[in-house]
Design an enzyme around this catalytic site. Sequence first.
Site, short mmCIF file in Angstrom:
data_model
loop_
_atom_site.label_atom_id
_atom_site.label_comp_id
_atom_site.label_asym_id
_atom_site.label_seq_id
_atom_site.Cartn_x
_atom_site.Cartn_y
_atom_site.Cartn_z
N TYR A 1 -10.13 -0.93 15.40
CA TYR A 1 -10.42 0.41 15.86
C TYR A 1 -11.59 0.63 16.06
O TYR A 1 -12.52 0.14 16.93
CB TYR A 1 -9.78 1.56 14.97
CG TYR A 1 -8.28 1.30 14.76
CD1 TYR A 1 -7.28 1.57 15.82
CD2 TYR A 1 -7.76 0.70 13.46
CE1 TYR A 1 -6.02 1.32 15.70
CE2 TYR A 1 -6.37 0.32 13.41
CZ TYR A 1 -5.49 0.83 14.52
OH TYR A 1 -4.22 0.22 14.33
N SER A 2 -12.47 1.43 15.34
CA SER A 2 -13.73 2.23 15.87
C SER A 2 -14.87 1.13 15.21
O SER A 2 -16.02 1.57 15.53
CB SER A 2 -13.99 3.54 15.44
OG SER A 2 -13.16 4.41 16.21
N SER A 3 -14.48 0.12 14.36
CA SER A 3 -15.55 -0.50 13.55
C SER A 3 -16.71 -1.30 14.89
O SER A 3 -17.68 -1.89 14.31
CB SER A 3 -15.03 -1.40 12.68
OG SER A 3 -14.11 -2.40 13.25
N THR A 4 -15.99 -1.64 15.92
CA THR A 4 -16.63 -2.34 16.81
C THR A 4 -17.57 -1.40 17.72
O THR A 4 -18.33 -1.99 18.61
CB THR A 4 -15.82 -3.19 17.58
OG1 THR A 4 -15.05 -2.36 18.57
CG2 THR A 4 -15.24 -4.09 16.90
#
Length: 118
Positions: A51-54
């Site tokens: 998800y948003s971790s990248t």
Amino acid sequence: MTSGFEGVREEFAAAVAEEAGAQLAVYAHGRLVVDLWTGDEVTGDTLTGVYSSTKGAATLVVALLVQDGVLELDRPVAGYWPEFAAAGQGPDHRAGSAHPPFGGDRGRRRVQRRRTRR
């Protein structure tokens, strides 16, 4: 575990002690040096959504590509990734993107309106 990275195992164990499952893979100079996982239903081959971790890393890469003149922010994505707009499709699952970055059809219409005003 590659020699010299043993401390990562200890930090990983401490960080995920209360988690149901977690994975960590670290590459250094193109070589896998850490490959850890924990949890009842987690293996080294378990697929996990990130998800948003990248977002932070992706933003940094884009900034560096712009700085180096490799990426132009005003150029359509299809100029770099033709499949993204294959057969007239916008950003959705059919273009190889897991989730529409512009909020589905409503976002696509908003982007198309902006293009027609130019």
